[in-house]
Design a protein around this motif. Structure first.
Motif, PDB file in Angstrom:
ATOM      1  N   LEU A  58       0.798  -1.226   0.000  1.00 17.77           N
ATOM      2  CA  LEU A  58       0.000   0.000   0.000  1.00 17.77           C
ATOM      3  C   LEU A  58       0.831   1.276   0.000  1.00 17.77           C
ATOM      4  CD1 LEU A  58      -2.805   1.282  -0.026  1.00 17.77           C
ATOM      5  CD2 LEU A  58      -2.752   1.209   2.475  1.00 17.77           C
ATOM      6  N   GLU A  59       1.808   1.402   0.873  1.00 21.26           N
ATOM      7  CA  GLU A  59       2.569   2.654   0.952  1.00 21.26           C
ATOM      8  C   GLU A  59       3.309   2.952  -0.348  1.00 21.26           C
ATOM      9  OE1 GLU A  59       2.179   4.952   3.287  1.00 21.26           O
ATOM     10  OE2 GLU A  59       0.753   3.571   4.226  1.00 21.26           O
ATOM     11  N   GLU A  60       3.898   1.929  -0.948  1.00 24.26           N
ATOM     12  CA  GLU A  60       4.602   2.133  -2.218  1.00 24.26           C
ATOM     13  C   GLU A  60       3.617   2.471  -3.341  1.00 24.26           C
ATOM     14  OE1 GLU A  60       8.159   0.011  -4.821  1.00 24.26           O
ATOM     15  OE2 GLU A  60       7.401  -1.016  -3.038  1.00 24.26           O
ATOM     16  N   VAL A  61       2.457   1.839  -3.339  1.00 23.71           N
ATOM     17  CA  VAL A  61       1.416   2.125  -4.327  1.00 23.71           C
ATOM     18  C   VAL A  61       0.946   3.579  -4.194  1.00 23.71           C
ATOM     19  CG1 VAL A  61      -1.039   1.653  -4.814  1.00 23.71           C
ATOM     20  CG2 VAL A  61       0.609  -0.227  -4.759  1.00 23.71           C
ATOM     21  N   LEU A  62       0.730   4.027  -2.973  1.00 20.36           N
ATOM     22  CA  LEU A  62       0.288   5.413  -2.766  1.00 20.36           C
ATOM     23  C   LEU A  62       1.352   6.422  -3.183  1.00 20.36           C
ATOM     24  CD1 LEU A  62      -1.660   5.081   0.587  1.00 20.36           C
ATOM     25  CD2 LEU A  62      -2.613   5.554  -1.679  1.00 20.36           C
ATOM     26  N   ARG A  63       2.617   6.130  -2.920  1.00 16.12           N
ATOM     27  CA  ARG A  63       3.695   7.024  -3.371  1.00 16.12           C
ATOM     28  C   ARG A  63       3.733   7.076  -4.905  1.00 16.12           C
ATOM     29  NH1 ARG A  63       6.399   4.697   0.909  1.00 16.12           N
ATOM     30  NH2 ARG A  63       7.520   3.225  -0.424  1.00 16.12           N
ATOM     31  N   LEU A  64       3.593   5.916  -5.537  1.00 18.69           N
ATOM     32  CA  LEU A  64       3.590   5.847  -7.001  1.00 18.69           C
ATOM     33  C   LEU A  64       2.415   6.648  -7.559  1.00 18.69           C
ATOM     34  CD1 LEU A  64       4.190   2.702  -9.152  1.00 18.69           C
ATOM     35  CD2 LEU A  64       2.321   4.237  -9.664  1.00 18.69           C
ATOM     36  N   PHE A  65       1.237   6.463  -6.986  1.00 20.54           N
ATOM     37  CA  PHE A  65       0.038   7.195  -7.413  1.00 20.54           C
ATOM     38  C   PHE A  65       0.276   8.705  -7.346  1.00 20.54           C
ATOM     39  CE2 PHE A  65      -3.890   9.266  -5.732  1.00 20.54           C
ATOM     40  CZ  PHE A  65      -4.628   9.261  -6.897  1.00 20.54           C
ATOM     41  N   TYR A  66       0.723   9.195  -6.206  1.00 22.10           N
ATOM     42  CA  TYR A  66       0.955  10.628  -6.034  1.00 22.10           C
ATOM     43  C   TYR A  66       2.001  11.133  -7.036  1.00 22.10           C
ATOM     44  CZ  TYR A  66       2.061  15.128  -3.992  1.00 22.10           C
ATOM     45  OH  TYR A  66       2.268  16.478  -3.821  1.00 22.10           O
ATOM     46  N   GLY A  67       3.121  10.445  -7.125  1.00 18.88           N
ATOM     47  CA  GLY A  67       4.191  10.875  -8.016  1.00 18.88           C
ATOM     48  C   GLY A  67       3.786  10.890  -9.473  1.00 18.88           C
ATOM     49  N   THR A  68       3.041   9.871  -9.883  1.00 19.36           N
ATOM     50  CA  THR A  68       2.599   9.796 -11.282  1.00 19.36           C
ATOM     51  C   THR A  68       1.611  10.898 -11.604  1.00 19.36           C
ATOM     52  OG1 THR A  68       2.998   7.421 -11.353  1.00 19.36           O
ATOM     53  CG2 THR A  68       1.509   8.315 -13.019  1.00 19.36           C
TER      54      THR A  68
END
Length: 152
Positions: free
Chosen positions: A12-22
């Motif tokens: 989850l945390e890595e997915v959320l970082r990816l979402f925000y960054g993208t």
């Protein structure tokens, strides 16, 4: 080399970082800073996100030991999310994830609410615009499209 596997709560945390960054980099050419902040605030409801991802068919693509992209689809064919890390765009990761989600869902009709930025990607995969829409996020309306694809 990219591998695709099912989402796990530890992602989850890595997915959320990816979402925000993208969202804040790739979509910046089509949306204002205010719209980007409304779409991806960086303070997403973790419980809600994890619950949604766990209730859907959710996949992550990994490259070099890191999550390169993720996507999820509901049992009715609703392709809810599809995001690829900003620095790994146009390498086939999104196509691989989307293809796996479409195939594994077994749905005849796949539909998604697609950003202005992502529209050409989905058109290239055989999706057609059903209508122009607007996603309401934190008091703003972000232009998007309902797009759909029917399996043969």
């Amino acid at each position: 080399m990219v591998t695709v596997r099912e989402y796990a709560p530890g992602d989850l945390e890595e997915v959320l970082r990816l979402f925000y960054g993208t969202v804040h980099s790739v979509n910046a050419r089509d949306y204002s800073p205010e719209e980007l902040d409304a779409w991806a605030s960086g303070d997403e409801d973790r419980e809600k996100w994890n619950g949604s991802l766990m209730s859907h068919l959710s996949l992550v693509a990994e490259s070099g030991g890191e999550i390169a992209g993720f996507g999820d689809i509901a049992s009715d064919g609703y392709l809810d999310r599809l995001f690829v890390r900003a620095d790994l765009q146009r390498l086939g990761i999104g196509s691989t994830l989307c293809g796996e989600l479409e195939r594994r869902s077994g749905c005849r009709r796949i539909f998604a609410f697609v950003s202005v930025t992502a529209r050409p990607f989905f058109e290239g995969r055989g999706y057609a615009v059903a209508r122009e829409c607007g996603a309401k996020r934190n008091g703003l309306v972000l232009k998007n499209y309902l797009m759909e694809k029917f399996a043969l």
